[in-house]
Design an enzyme around this catalytic site. Structure first.
Site, PDB file in Angstrom:
ATOM      1  N   SER A 144       4.241  23.301  60.136  1.00 37.76           N
ATOM      2  CA  SER A 144       4.324  22.855  61.406  1.00 37.76           C
ATOM      3  C   SER A 144       3.222  22.060  61.894  1.00 37.76           C
ATOM      4  O   SER A 144       2.874  21.179  61.019  1.00 37.76           O
ATOM      5  CB  SER A 144       4.842  23.902  62.270  1.00 37.76           C
ATOM      6  OG  SER A 144       5.262  23.321  63.591  1.00 37.76           O
ATOM      7  N   ASP A 308      16.053  24.484  59.111  1.00 39.96           N
ATOM      8  CA  ASP A 308      15.160  23.989  60.185  1.00 39.96           C
ATOM      9  C   ASP A 308      15.252  22.774  60.811  1.00 39.96           C
ATOM     10  O   ASP A 308      15.319  21.596  60.188  1.00 39.96           O
ATOM     11  CB  ASP A 308      13.570  23.929  59.387  1.00 39.96           C
ATOM     12  CG  ASP A 308      12.548  23.254  60.384  1.00 39.96           C
ATOM     13  OD1 ASP A 308      12.587  23.103  61.503  1.00 39.96           O
ATOM     14  OD2 ASP A 308      11.227  23.412  60.079  1.00 39.96           O
ATOM     15  N   HIS A 341      13.123  26.850  61.774  1.00 38.80           N
ATOM     16  CA  HIS A 341      11.673  26.506  61.751  1.00 38.80           C
ATOM     17  C   HIS A 341      10.837  27.698  61.292  1.00 38.80           C
ATOM     18  O   HIS A 341       9.832  27.533  60.997  1.00 38.80           O
ATOM     19  CB  HIS A 341      11.114  25.884  63.091  1.00 38.80           C
ATOM     20  CG  HIS A 341       9.856  25.262  62.983  1.00 38.80           C
ATOM     21  ND1 HIS A 341       9.482  24.325  61.663  1.00 38.80           N
ATOM     22  CD2 HIS A 341       8.707  25.289  63.524  1.00 38.80           C
ATOM     23  CE1 HIS A 341       8.217  24.072  61.889  1.00 38.80           C
ATOM     24  NE2 HIS A 341       7.562  24.617  62.960  1.00 38.80           N
TER      25      HIS A 341
END
Lengths: 373, 201
Positions: A144, A308, A341
């Site tokens: 991320s 994701d 995610h």
């Protein structure tokens, strides 16, 4: 293993916004042992709300946020590697940020804290890595927002990065990603307790911050993982309330997560860091993403996850294709996961296998500074 | 150690024999990366692979091979011109949607192309087809027509004709049956054909 957060201080840090921060403190932790030739160091960059406590158990008994990936025999095997993780600039977990005391006023910075960027965060990490006496990192990695930093490292300090492992990430925030962040920021700033960011001697804007966190949590999960985890199950009741109490399990979960977050995260840090994420564009100032990656000399392992939707695979593929177009050494795999995610944090079986193999190769083929001339 | 013992695929053994030390090699459809790993260890090549199958990609990465998970045909355009010394396509040409486009891309991104394909002109295929009156099924083409990955069937003669038409220069051509070299009438007797070729000039 009990891990101890350490602190380093640096005199000054020049920011992209033009200002210079003085007396900059960085919180960091290290795991494993630095080898004699200092060629086994791995820098872990945390995601948005993470901190320096990536592995082991702290004094309160809390495990690190990536404890399943870092430790003896794990992906980032501390029997072989020296692992470093630091809290980002603008954060609220020991590194200088808007909740720190402004030496000019003796009060917390609040919104008087200067705007920060991902490259500012990385510039500070470089000071830390230099301070630890490491000339060249074996790897820089993160998921991320941690992936943004890893990419920034590869471009900003190519000589200092043997390998770069960006996970579940992107080279630039899309309109949708900015939109989610902006919604969170507006929730915080709309809270009457926000007080223009000067809430430190009163109560924090808990409602706004927890709504922001609830939105965030939705984006970290997937439709499928939410269906599996909550479905339409009711929370401690047989029938609807026909009011606005908690009816559904998922409501309870989000409220819990939201309120829990308020205790450990600063609302101003939320604003600053999400802005830094939104500003991030690796290709800014270059004709193309490929051109921005031209400088990089690292080997890359790029990982994305099928479910994701916050950082969808196409964004990882953009990075990979840009790297391939410059004939960089890039390995890419889209791992299969239902966890959305969050997969890089929780669904780590296959991730572990490929990271291990990749790091073993990078260790075997570690290029000294002379060899790369 | 003989490459055949390691890899167990006769075309691999031939292909490794064609590649000089230190070459830059791209293996299209590299599977679990066994060939590339062997080439890296024994010929110090700079090895890259492309593979679509997720499990195979994971195995390749775990063994330290640089591999890109993606569709072979759409991934080629991203590589710069002449990025590789050798681009390998082993036993996959007959599965591609646009074989000629793939071959042309191989010669754009690589100085040399190495292609291995199963020969549909082999006598067993012909006999099988002639007497069964059905889509041929042999040990080389073991699939039912409806679940076969093979969508283009070509023979040694077909490939020779294409080479001629395109003006490519063949450096080596080798034919195999049951792991042994075939020297005569390859279109009758070769199960697998291996070509090393490049653009003229």
């Amino acid at each position: 293993m009990i891990t101890e957060t350490q602190y380093a201080r640096f005199d000054a840090l020049k920011l992209d916004a033009g200002e210079t921060l003085r007396d900059v403190q960085v919180a960091y932790e290290t795991y494993g042992r630095l080898s004699e030739h200092r060629t086994n160091a791995i820098l872990i960059d945390h995601a948005f709300t993470g901190d320096a406590h990536a592995a082991g158990i702290d004094h309160e008994g809390k495990p690190g946020w990536w404890d399943n990936m870092i430790g003896p025999g794990k992906a980032f095997d501390t029997d072989h590697y020296f692992v470093i993780c630091s809290n980002v600039l603008g954060g609220c977990r020991g590194t200088l940020g808007p909740s720190s005391i402004d030496p000019a006023t003796g009060k917390p910075y609040g919104l008087r804290f200067p705007g920060v960027t991902i490259s500012d965060m990385v510039r500070l990490q470089k000071l830390l890595v230099d301070h630890l006496g490491i000339e060249r990192l074996l790897a820089v990695t993160g998921g991320s927002m941690g992936g943004f930093q890893a990419l920034e490292w590869a471009v900003a300090y190519p000589d200092a990065v043997e390998a770069c492992i960006p996970i579940a990430t992107t080279a630039r925030h899309s309109a949708q990603q900015i939109a989610f962040n902006e919604t969170g920021r507006q929730a915080i700033m709309a809270d009457p307790d926000f007080l223009g960011g000067d809430f430190y001697d009163k109560k924090p804007p808990a409602r706004g911050l927890s709504v922001a966190r609830m939105i965030g949590h939705i984006t970290y999960m997937s439709d499928e993982s939410m269906r599996e985890k909550f479905g339409r199950r009711l929370r401690d009741r047989q029938d609807f309330s026909y009011g606005f109490e908690i009816d559904f399990e998922v409501e309870s979960y989000l409220r819990y997560r939201g309120s829990q977050f308020v205790g450990r995260f600063d609302a101003n840090s939320y604003l600053y860091i999400t802005k830094a994420m939104d500003y991030f564009d690796l290709a800014a100032g270059y004709p193309s993403l490929a051109a921005s990656l031209e400088r990089a000399t690292s080997r890359f392992l790029v990982i994305s996850f099928t479910s994701d939707w916050l950082y969808p695979s196409y964004q990882s593929q953009e990075i990979v294709n840009a790297l391939r177009s410059r004939n960089h050494d890039v390995t890419y795999c889209e791992l299969s996961s239902n966890y959305g995610h969050d997969a890089f944090l929780v669904d780590i079986g296959e991730q572990t296998e490929i990271v291990k193999g990749f790091l073993a190769k990078c260790t075997r083929e570690f290029r000294g500074l002379e060899a790369r001339q | 150690m003989k490459v055949r013992e390691v890899l167990g695929r006769s075309d691999y053994a031939l292909i490794s024999g064609l590649i000089p030390s230190g070459a830059r090699v791209l293996d299209l459809g590299c599977g679990d990366g066994a060939l590339l790993e062997w080439l890296k260890a024994n010929k110090q090549v700079e090895a890259r692979g492309v593979e679509l199958n997720r499990e195979l990609v994971q195995r390749a990465i775990a063994r330290g091979v640089t591999v890109y998970q993606g569709d072979l045909e759409s991934s080629l355009r991203d590589y710069p011109d002449q990025a590789f010394d050798y681009v390998i396509l082993s036993q996959t040409l007959q599965e591609t949607r646009q074989p000629l486009a793939v071959l042309n891309e191989m010669l754009r991104i690589g100085r040399n192309a190495i292609v291995a394909f199963p020969n549909f002109g082999h006598w067993r295929v012909r006999v099988n087809h002639l007497f069964s009156g059905r889509a041929p099924r042999t040990n080389l083409f073991p699939f039912e027509w409806y679940d076969s990955p093979n969508i283009h069937f070509l023979t040694v003669i077909d490939f020779e004709e294409l080479v001629k038409k395109q003006g490519w220069k063949v450096e080596r051509r080798m034919f195999l049956a049951r792991h042994r070299r075939v020297e005569t009438s390859p279109n009758w007797f070769a199960e697998v054909a291996v070509y090393l070729f490049r653009q003229p000039g």
